[in-house]
Each structure stands twice: as C-alpha cells, then as structure tokens.
Design an enzyme around this catalytic site. Structure first.
Site, PDB file in Angstrom:
ATOM      1  N   ASP A  21      52.103  15.043  54.161  1.00  0.00           N
ATOM      2  CA  ASP A  21      51.260  15.393  53.017  1.00  0.00           C
ATOM      3  C   ASP A  21      52.177  15.715  51.840  1.00  0.00           C
ATOM      4  O   ASP A  21      53.096  16.527  51.974  1.00  0.00           O
ATOM      5  CB  ASP A  21      50.420  16.629  53.383  1.00  0.00           C
ATOM      6  N   ASP A  65      48.177  14.498  47.694  1.00  0.00           N
ATOM      7  CA  ASP A  65      47.293  15.561  47.224  1.00  0.00           C
ATOM      8  C   ASP A  65      46.865  15.318  45.769  1.00  0.00           C
ATOM      9  O   ASP A  65      47.698  14.972  44.925  1.00  0.00           O
ATOM     10  CB  ASP A  65      48.049  16.896  47.339  1.00  0.00           C
ATOM     11  N   GLU A  70      43.994  11.725  47.949  1.00  0.00           N
ATOM     12  CA  GLU A  70      42.909  12.688  47.735  1.00  0.00           C
ATOM     13  C   GLU A  70      42.481  12.575  46.274  1.00  0.00           C
ATOM     14  O   GLU A  70      43.289  12.734  45.365  1.00  0.00           O
ATOM     15  CB  GLU A  70      43.375  14.110  48.028  1.00  0.00           C
ATOM     16  N   HIS A 124      41.084  20.984  55.829  1.00  0.00           N
ATOM     17  CA  HIS A 124      41.581  22.346  55.633  1.00  0.00           C
ATOM     18  C   HIS A 124      40.952  23.039  54.425  1.00  0.00           C
ATOM     19  O   HIS A 124      41.158  24.242  54.243  1.00  0.00           O
ATOM     20  CB  HIS A 124      43.095  22.317  55.467  1.00  0.00           C
ATOM     21  N   ASP A 125      40.207  22.296  53.601  1.00  0.00           N
ATOM     22  CA  ASP A 125      39.567  22.875  52.411  1.00  0.00           C
ATOM     23  C   ASP A 125      38.058  23.000  52.547  1.00  0.00           C
ATOM     24  O   ASP A 125      37.381  23.389  51.596  1.00  0.00           O
ATOM     25  CB  ASP A 125      39.862  22.003  51.175  1.00  0.00           C
TER      26      ASP A 125
END
Length: 545
Positions: free
Chosen positions: A98, A199, A248, A322-323
C-alpha cells in the site's frame, strides 16, 4: 491453486497492526502474517494486500509515511518482509503493498527540509501558500475535519494537508517529486512486490487554489493533470510488468474510472470507489446514525457495474476495508447467531457474483462484527476522535455521539483479528493496542474452519467459482427488480450461459418474484433446501446453460 489472470483473482486485505502479533507487544507484525499463511492458502485467495508497513509516526495508522524505503520497527524489518514474500510465493500467494503519496508525514525528511525556509530546495516538494494568520489561502476542508491548511510560524506560510495536520500534501506539479516517487515504486518492484494499492491516488493533481461553496473537492478531485500523472507513472514503473495495481478513488466519477482502468490508456488495472458505502450518509453526512437506503445501494452498485463494463474498465468489488464498518453489522443483522450467519453469507454471495476483482477484509470471511465500543477511551482512530469533539461541540450528548461512533467509526474494522477462543482471541499474548471485540469466543477463525457450514466455506466456495467460471469474469450484467424493497437480483450472461443471483436483504420472508425464473443448478446458497418463498436473508446463485 492461485490463478495467473489477475482478473480472476481474489485479494485478501490485511491490516497488519491488528492481524497477528508474534512478539506479545500488542501490535500485529510481519512475522505474525507469516504464521497465518497456511490459513490464507486454505481460504484460497490469490493476493494479500498489506496496509502501510513503512516507517511512520502512525498518526494515521501508517498512511503518514516518513520513509518509503524502510519498514516500521513495530512491524519488523526488511528481512521479515523478504521472508514474507518468499513464504507467500511458495504457497502461490502474491503480496501487494500500500502506497500513500498524495502526502507524506511531516516527519519525512523532505518536509523537515521544506519548512526550514522559503528558499529551501525542498520547499517546492509541498504546497505552500500565503495567507494571513487568521485567513488560510482557501476555505477548503480537511477530510478529517477543520480547514485543510496549517500555518507554519517559522516561514509565515500555510501548507496544504487534505488529511491530518501531520500529513502534508506533495506538489505533483514538481517533476522532481514525481520522479522521486517513481524511483521508490521501482525499488519495491525490484524487491519482489507483486502489486500496489495506491491511496487516494485521484487527488494528486490540484487545480486552482480558490475558495469553494463546499469543502473544496472540485479543485483537487480527479484534477486537471491526473490522467497525465498516472499514465506517466505507469510508463516509468509498473507498465508492462506482472504487477497488479488498484487505485483508491475519492469522490470520483464513472467516466474518470473508465479512463483510469481502460487498458488502452495504460494507467491502472482497477479502481476502488466508495459511492455504495455512502448509502447510510443522509444528505452526505457520515457522522450520524441512520439506516441504509437499500434501493440506493442497488442503484449505486449497478450504475457502476454497467458503466465500468460498458467502458471496458475494471472495478474492485468490496464491502469492507480498514476504513469501513463491518458489513454484517451494517447491511446485515448481527443480533442473533442465525441472523449473523445467514446475512454474512448473503452479503458474500450477492457481492461476489458481480464483475470485478473481489476484496475480502480480514475477519470478513467468518463474519466478524462491529465491536460495539461504548466508551470514548476505547477508540483510537484520529478521524473518530476528531468527530467526537466536533459532535460534542454541536451539542450532541455523550450517549448520542457514542451511538454514532458505534456505527460509523473506522475502528469498527480495526479491532484485532479473532483467531480462536483463547485470551485476546489469540491475537496477542500481551495487551492489544485496541480492545478485542467481546464476542471473540463465539466468532473466530478456528471455529469457522472446523465448521463446514460456516461463513468461511461460503467465501472459499465463492473464490473457487471465481477462479473457474469465466462468466464471473467477463459476463455482462443485467439488473432485475431494481425497485423491489427487499430483494437484490441480477443476472450475468456469457455465450449462452447465465448466472442468476437473488438475495433477500431483509429479516422477513418474502414471496418469490413471479417474473424471475429460478430454473437451473444452484451453485451456492445459504439454506439447505428450496421453498416457494425467500426466507430471512436467503440467497442463491443459479447457473443455467
């Protein structure tokens, strides 16, 4: 056996801090991941994606990177990462890293230099603008709340930080910045990394620095040079190599995502979008407790499925990360064990029949739930703690705010992985960095693996179907009964074959729709038999030829 075609692959997301602790310090680590590779091989996934493990002050759990080339000691060493790659590859598992390069930590040497003076060579690595002490350059809002600019007393300018105050936005207009990033990506490709998740990658290109009638998104979302930057990155780094990429995308559009992922444009393989996970945000407001809009959920999923398919792009399909809160607590029902099992399987089947690359977040495969934390001292996430202060300032009482956090906090997905019924769910022998959900003795991986009827084996079967049925990869998609208040129904078609996926999203029995033909072979379901009605959370995937 893993597949070679990334479009048939399934990705398993690991949040290392909460996955498995091998040292007893309360924080998960790379050696802990290595210990669980047999479990991931049993599940059948193809890639494991690690959220950031680089050096970081961890103000945003690793997305504030202070050194792109080193591993955070709390997770281990570069040697540990090499061992993970070697052991994963022996088991036909590929490893994705990531990368966050819209911003760096303010502890990154580039930023430390940047703030020394306006004349420093690194000043232009970041976005510095004039304002007055009381008036920032623009009224843009940070994604984490408050103004998006932070004043620096030493140089009397503001730096842009779309996220936390410790995450300074890089200036992608600067050719040196871009090539520093490309050099770093190539370092990790040479290291042996098999893929990357980028990200908030669609925020790299900023437009005019002007005041907005809203939070300012229109000036930096899918900005004027974004496709130029991503194509350049492709050509300078992973393009033409066996490296899977997913971007993302924050507040993006279908048109842009087609451009990001259409192979002819040579940008990315696939994209995450989050529109379907905002259906419980009334009027766009996250920090409120509200039921989700089921019709809007279907409409959003299908709009993206049809749009991306028609544009020859590629979706990443997912419920959890994770969000995001745990999906079985969000769109399913976790009040009883039967409801949890049925709705978790239903959510899995209804998602994994869609086109795109499926992503599974750790614990989703056996139906982990939100932890239901009812005290503010149980929360760790910077966004959630900021929201707590904001909501209290607005006049909401303590209990009201906690109820919102129970539903919406990112910490809902970040509680430790529940491996077994031993202390701390088998995650650590020490004190975990965040509390383990209280239901770990009933909901855990060991129990799921030992039960052939568990949620785990539903996911395992869905992964096997994805690997072996071409229709799931390249078949078209036809939405059905879009206005039905309880049922999510669609059909996939390819060369005379079809798959019908029908799911009851309600906790009530619903009459079987007369105009949907369910003849065919039931490939997977969450009930053992078939009756003339659809029972609570009943779902099935039917194959016809």
């Amino acid at each position: 056996m893993a597949v070679s075609d990334w479009r048939k692959s399934v990705v398993y997301q690991i949040y290392p801090k909460s996955f498995n602790d091998s040292t007893g310090d309360g924080t998960g680590d790379i050696q802990g991941i290595i210990q669980k590779l047999d479990y991931l091989q049993l599940l059948g996934v193809d890639y494991i994606w690690l959220t950031p493990v680089y050096e970081s002050p961890m103000n945003d759990n690793g997305y504030d990177i202070s050194n792109y080339y080193e591993i955070n000691p709390q997770f281990g060493t570069k040697e540990d990462l090499q061992e993970l790659l070697d052991e994963a590859h022996k088991k036909d598992l590929k490893v994705m890293m990531d990368l966050a390069f819209n911003h760096t930590s303010t502890k990154h040497p580039w930023f430390v230099e940047s703030r020394k003076s306006r004349d420093n060579p690194y000043r232009d690595y970041y976005i510095w603008k004039d304002g007055t002490y009381d008036t920032p350059p623009t009224n843009w809002e940070s994604k984490f709340g408050g103004n998006a600019w932070t004043y620096d007393d030493d140089t009397n300018q503001y730096y842009l930080r779309l996220f936390d105050i410790t995450q300074a936005d890089l200036n992608w207009e600067n050719d040196k910045v871009r090539h520093e990033i490309y050099e770093m990506i190539n370092y990790w490709i040479d290291f042996g990394i098999d893929g990357f998740r980028f990200d908030v990658v669609n925020l790299l290109s900023k437009g005019a620095f002007e005041n907005s009638d809203g939070p300012g998104k229109e000036f930096y979302t899918d900005g004027p040079r974004i496709h130029e930057y991503i194509h350049e990155m492709n050509q300078e780094t992973f393009g033409g190599k066996e490296v899977m990429t997913v971007g993302e995308m924050s507040s993006t559009t279908i048109d842009h995502c087609i451009k990001y992922t259409n192979p002819k444009r040579q940008e990315l393989n696939s994209v995450f979008n989050f529109h379907h996970l905002k259906v419980d945000y009334p009027d766009g407001e996250k920090w409120t407790k509200a039921p989700y809009d089921f019709i809007l959920l279907k409409e959003t999923l299908m709009k993206w499925q049809l749009g991306i398919y028609d544009g020859d792009g590629w979706n990443a399909i997912f419920w959890c990360n994770h969000d995001q809160p745990r999906v079985v607590s969000r769109f399913g029902k976790d009040d009883t064990e039967e409801n949890r099992l049925k709705s978790a399987k239903m959510l899995a089947i209804s998602l994994h029949g869609l086109q795109g690359t499926p992503y599974i977040f750790q614990g989703e495969e056996f139906g982990m739930t939100n932890p239901g934390f009812d005290r503010i001292d149980q929360y760790r996430d910077v966004e959630s703690l900021n929201a707590y202060d904001m909501l209290r300032d607005k006049g909401l009482n303590y209990k009201e705010v906690i109820e919102i956090l129970k539903a919406k906090s990112r910490d809902n997905s970040r509680t430790p992985m529940q491996w077994d019924d031993s202390r701390n769910g088998g995650f650590t022998e020490g004190e975990p960095w965040i509390e383990v959900a209280e239901n770990y003795s009933d909901i855990n991986a060991k129990k799921a693996v030992e039960d052939n009827n568990s949620v785990f084996y539903t996911y395992k079967k869905l992964i096997d179907l994805r690997h072996n049925m071409e229709i799931l990869t390249t078949g078209d998609i036809r939405p059905l009964l879009m206005q039905h208040k309880n049922l999510f129904v669609y059909e996939r078609n390819l060369s005379g074959e079809s798959l019908l996926v029908i799911s009851n999203y309600s906790a009530r029995t619903v009459p079987y729709p007369e105009d949907v033909n369910a003849d065919g072979e039931i490939l997977i379901s969450n009930y053992d038999d078939l009756i003339s009605e659809l029972r609570p959370f009943e779902t099935m995937m039917i194959y016809k030829k």
